[in-house]
Design a protein around this motif. Structure first.
Motif, PDB file in Angstrom:
ATOM      1  N   ASP A 157       0.843  -1.199   0.000  1.00  0.00           N
ATOM      2  CA  ASP A 157       0.000   0.000   0.000  1.00  0.00           C
ATOM      3  C   ASP A 157       0.879   1.249   0.000  1.00  0.00           C
ATOM      4  N   SER A 158       0.582   2.192  -0.855  1.00  0.00           N
ATOM      5  CA  SER A 158       1.426   3.383  -1.021  1.00  0.00           C
ATOM      6  C   SER A 158       1.451   4.271   0.224  1.00  0.00           C
ATOM      7  N   LEU A 159       0.412   4.191   1.065  1.00  0.00           N
ATOM      8  CA  LEU A 159       0.364   5.047   2.249  1.00  0.00           C
ATOM      9  C   LEU A 159       1.086   4.423   3.447  1.00  0.00           C
ATOM     10  N   VAL A 160       1.401   3.144   3.351  1.00  0.00           N
ATOM     11  CA  VAL A 160       2.037   2.437   4.472  1.00  0.00           C
ATOM     12  C   VAL A 160       3.545   2.685   4.451  1.00  0.00           C
ATOM     13  N   LYS A 161       4.043   3.229   5.552  1.00  0.00           N
ATOM     14  CA  LYS A 161       5.460   3.521   5.674  1.00  0.00           C
ATOM     15  C   LYS A 161       6.230   2.340   6.258  1.00  0.00           C
ATOM     16  N   GLN A 162       5.590   1.631   7.194  1.00  0.00           N
ATOM     17  CA  GLN A 162       6.264   0.517   7.864  1.00  0.00           C
ATOM     18  C   GLN A 162       5.219  -0.452   8.402  1.00  0.00           C
ATOM     19  N   VAL A 163       5.571  -1.740   8.389  1.00  0.00           N
ATOM     20  CA  VAL A 163       4.694  -2.769   8.939  1.00  0.00           C
ATOM     21  C   VAL A 163       5.461  -3.545   9.996  1.00  0.00           C
ATOM     22  N   ASP A 164       4.904  -3.612  11.196  1.00  0.00           N
ATOM     23  CA  ASP A 164       5.491  -4.414  12.279  1.00  0.00           C
ATOM     24  C   ASP A 164       4.617  -5.644  12.481  1.00  0.00           C
ATOM     25  N   SER A 165       5.217  -6.811  12.291  1.00  0.00           N
ATOM     26  CA  SER A 165       4.466  -8.060  12.382  1.00  0.00           C
ATOM     27  C   SER A 165       5.422  -9.182  12.764  1.00  0.00           C
ATOM     28  N   ILE A 166       4.902 -10.385  12.823  1.00  0.00           N
ATOM     29  CA  ILE A 166       5.747 -11.554  13.083  1.00  0.00           C
ATOM     30  C   ILE A 166       6.788 -11.715  11.978  1.00  0.00           C
ATOM     31  N   SER A 167       6.443 -11.253  10.785  1.00  0.00           N
ATOM     32  CA  SER A 167       7.365 -11.344   9.648  1.00  0.00           C
ATOM     33  C   SER A 167       8.593 -10.472   9.871  1.00  0.00           C
ATOM     34  N   THR A 168       8.371  -9.229  10.287  1.00  0.00           N
ATOM     35  CA  THR A 168       9.502  -8.315  10.506  1.00  0.00           C
ATOM     36  C   THR A 168      10.253  -8.654  11.798  1.00  0.00           C
ATOM     37  N   ALA A 169       9.527  -9.131  12.812  1.00  0.00           N
ATOM     38  CA  ALA A 169      10.167  -9.450  14.091  1.00  0.00           C
ATOM     39  C   ALA A 169      11.169 -10.593  13.949  1.00  0.00           C
ATOM     40  N   LEU A 170      10.860 -11.583  13.106  1.00  0.00           N
ATOM     41  CA  LEU A 170      11.741 -12.741  12.923  1.00  0.00           C
ATOM     42  C   LEU A 170      12.471 -12.707  11.587  1.00  0.00           C
ATOM     43  N   ASN A 171      12.231 -11.617  10.813  1.00  0.00           N
ATOM     44  CA  ASN A 171      12.883 -11.456   9.505  1.00  0.00           C
ATOM     45  C   ASN A 171      12.642 -12.668   8.598  1.00  0.00           C
ATOM     46  N   VAL A 172      11.381 -13.059   8.499  1.00  0.00           N
ATOM     47  CA  VAL A 172      11.010 -14.158   7.603  1.00  0.00           C
ATOM     48  C   VAL A 172      10.137 -13.600   6.485  1.00  0.00           C
ATOM     49  N   LYS A 173      10.253 -14.175   5.300  1.00  0.00           N
ATOM     50  CA  LYS A 173       9.547 -13.666   4.134  1.00  0.00           C
ATOM     51  C   LYS A 173       8.243 -14.404   3.849  1.00  0.00           C
ATOM     52  N   SER A 174       8.124 -15.623   4.356  1.00  0.00           N
ATOM     53  CA  SER A 174       6.952 -16.423   4.007  1.00  0.00           C
ATOM     54  C   SER A 174       6.509 -17.264   5.193  1.00  0.00           C
ATOM     55  N   SER A 175       5.312 -17.793   5.092  1.00  0.00           N
ATOM     56  CA  SER A 175       4.786 -18.665   6.144  1.00  0.00           C
ATOM     57  C   SER A 175       5.578 -19.974   6.214  1.00  0.00           C
ATOM     58  N   ASP A 176       6.113 -20.410   5.071  1.00  0.00           N
ATOM     59  CA  ASP A 176       6.903 -21.651   5.062  1.00  0.00           C
ATOM     60  C   ASP A 176       8.163 -21.495   5.907  1.00  0.00           C
ATOM     61  N   GLN A 177       8.817 -20.334   5.812  1.00  0.00           N
ATOM     62  CA  GLN A 177      10.008 -20.084   6.614  1.00  0.00           C
ATOM     63  C   GLN A 177       9.686 -20.104   8.109  1.00  0.00           C
ATOM     64  N   LEU A 178       8.558 -19.481   8.450  1.00  0.00           N
ATOM     65  CA  LEU A 178       8.163 -19.439   9.851  1.00  0.00           C
ATOM     66  C   LEU A 178       7.822 -20.835  10.359  1.00  0.00           C
ATOM     67  N   GLN A 179       7.114 -21.599   9.537  1.00  0.00           N
ATOM     68  CA  GLN A 179       6.776 -22.968   9.922  1.00  0.00           C
ATOM     69  C   GLN A 179       8.041 -23.794  10.169  1.00  0.00           C
ATOM     70  N   ALA A 180       9.034 -23.611   9.301  1.00  0.00           N
ATOM     71  CA  ALA A 180      10.290 -24.348   9.449  1.00  0.00           C
ATOM     72  C   ALA A 180      11.001 -23.972  10.748  1.00  0.00           C
ATOM     73  N   MET A 181      10.970 -22.685  11.103  1.00  0.00           N
ATOM     74  CA  MET A 181      11.596 -22.242  12.349  1.00  0.00           C
ATOM     75  C   MET A 181      10.874 -22.822  13.568  1.00  0.00           C
ATOM     76  N   LEU A 182       9.547 -22.856  13.492  1.00  0.00           N
ATOM     77  CA  LEU A 182       8.763 -23.354  14.621  1.00  0.00           C
ATOM     78  C   LEU A 182       8.898 -24.863  14.791  1.00  0.00           C
ATOM     79  N   ASN A 183       9.199 -25.560  13.694  1.00  0.00           N
ATOM     80  CA  ASN A 183       9.363 -27.016  13.755  1.00  0.00           C
ATOM     81  C   ASN A 183      10.735 -27.422  14.281  1.00  0.00           C
ATOM     82  N   ASN A 184      11.661 -26.474  14.339  1.00  0.00           N
ATOM     83  CA  ASN A 184      12.994 -26.725  14.884  1.00  0.00           C
ATOM     84  C   ASN A 184      12.968 -26.414  16.385  1.00  0.00           C
ATOM     85  N   PRO A 185      13.150 -27.402  17.261  1.00  0.00           N
ATOM     86  CA  PRO A 185      13.019 -27.189  18.711  1.00  0.00           C
ATOM     87  C   PRO A 185      13.907 -26.078  19.254  1.00  0.00           C
ATOM     88  N   GLN A 186      15.172 -26.029  18.811  1.00  0.00           N
ATOM     89  CA  GLN A 186      16.091 -25.012  19.327  1.00  0.00           C
ATOM     90  C   GLN A 186      15.675 -23.610  18.887  1.00  0.00           C
TER      91      GLN A 186
END
Length: 385
Positions: A101-130
């Protein structure tokens, strides 16, 4: 009473066109600033700068808040756990669209907090116990069972029309997830929309019911219509003066936008009072006209006999409401000045000049409904005799 009768007869009744034009010019000039009226929901700026709460809030805003941005909060709700594959994919799609969106300057979310680009990346991180243990605090900050939190920072002021349009647009966007929107822009948008959408219906109800009641009371078609138009004109002139005084900062007043509820509150209160004055005046004129069938005599006598009570009532209201003008809280000051001005204009320019002038110009046409009915009754009595 004799003085009022003399003034009305010698000036208003003998020069109705001049008095009407002068009155209308005064009202029309006063209402010109209305076109620049800017309504807002009162904030901390409504308080005087000497207040400790105002000083603390200003310090907080100046130190920690960027006044040129606005924060909008999105809470995405899924029918199942948000960390499941499908809702998580839908949530990341939503985040991606938000960033575009052209009016959005910044988005703070789980994506930016963990620096992940997709849900697959996040799923992979959550499946790794450490890694999952390390990311748990961030995940807990943005995801709780069926819900995900997203904060969008807009490149505009939180009071701006662009911010309100933004939340309207995103509320209408289709998404597989249920989208809840919050934040100050959403708060303002809902209040503005509620008033702008419902006010026309309330206004229509007030005007229609007033017109019908006055038709029944005075048996006239023109007098109720004239009363409504004059009240609207005098109220609009009042709002114009408020813009000139407060929004433009004249007569030593601090510049401030007009409180959103002010037009609604002042209109409701003053319109009712103005109609009361109108009923007092026209009722007396109606009685005299019924006795004399002379519109000019009825107008002069009606104005002379009711001017004292109308003026006294108006002065009481002006003193009571005008006292609020001495407060340092801006919305309260605006309300006091607005009501006092509206009553003053109504009791002077409208009741003393415009009403009798128009009564004189319209003549017996003022009582068209009444005259027609009276003539018909007279004809029936003649036929019976």
């Amino acid at each position: 009473m004799a003085f009022i009768r003399y003034i009305c007869h010698e000036n208003v009744m003998k020069k109705p066109v001049t008095m009407t034009i002068v009155s209308l010019i005064i009202l029309l000039v006063a209402l010109i600033p209305v076109r620049d009226m800017h309504l807002e929901i009162p904030s901390s700026e409504a308080l005087p700068t000497k207040y400790e709460s105002r000083q603390a809030f200003d310090t907080y805003n100046d130190t920690f808040i960027n006044k040129n941005t606005a924060d909008v909060y999105f809470v995405l709700e899924a029918k199942q756990d948000m960390l499941k594959e499908k809702p998580l994919t839908n949530a990341f799609t939503f985040i991606k669209q938000l960033k575009e969106d052209s009016l959005v300057k910044q988005v703070d979310s789980i994506s930016t907090a963990l620096n992940v680009k997709s849900s697959d990346q996040l799923q992979a991180m959550l499946n790794n116990p450490q890694i999952s243990a390390q990311t748990k605090p961030a995940v807990d900050s943005f995801i709780n069972e069926h819900y995900m939190l997203i904060k969008a920072t807009l490149d505009t002021d939180q009071n701006s029309d662009q911010a309100k349009d933004f939340v309207r647009k995103w509320k209408e966007k289709h998404s597989p997830l249920t989208v809840h929107i919050g934040g100050y822009p959403k708060f303002e948008q809902e209040i503005f929309d509620e008033i702008y959408e419902k006010a026309p219906y309330g206004l229509a109800l007030v005007l229609f019911s007033t017109y019908v009641i006055l038709i029944i009371a005075f048996r006239s078609v023109l007098i109720p219509l004239k009363a409504i138009i004059m009240n609207i004109l005098s109220l609009t002139a009042t709002f114009g003066l408020l813009v000139w005084l407060f929004q433009n900062g004249h007569l030593g007043l601090t510049e401030s936008n007009i409180a959103l509820v002010l037009p609604v509150f002042v209109f409701g209160l003053v319109f009712g009072l103005s109609m009361d004055y109108e009923v007092f005046l026209i009722s007396r004129i109606h009685e005299v006209y019924y006795q004399t069938h002379d519109n000019n005599v009825a107008t002069v006598e009606g104005l002379a006999s009711t001017s004292k009570i109308i003026t006294s009532a108006a002065l009481i209201m002006i003193v009571i409401t005008g006292a609020f003008a001495f407060t340092d809280v801006t919305p309260v000051k605006q309300m006091g000045v607005g009501i006092a001005l509206a009553i003053f204009i109504d009791a002077t320019i409208v009741r003393m000049l415009l009403v009798p002038s128009l009564m004189k110009l319209l003549g017996d046409a003022n009582w068209w409904f009444f005259t027609k009915k009276r003539d018909k009754s007279s004809s029936n009595e003649q036929l019976k005799s």
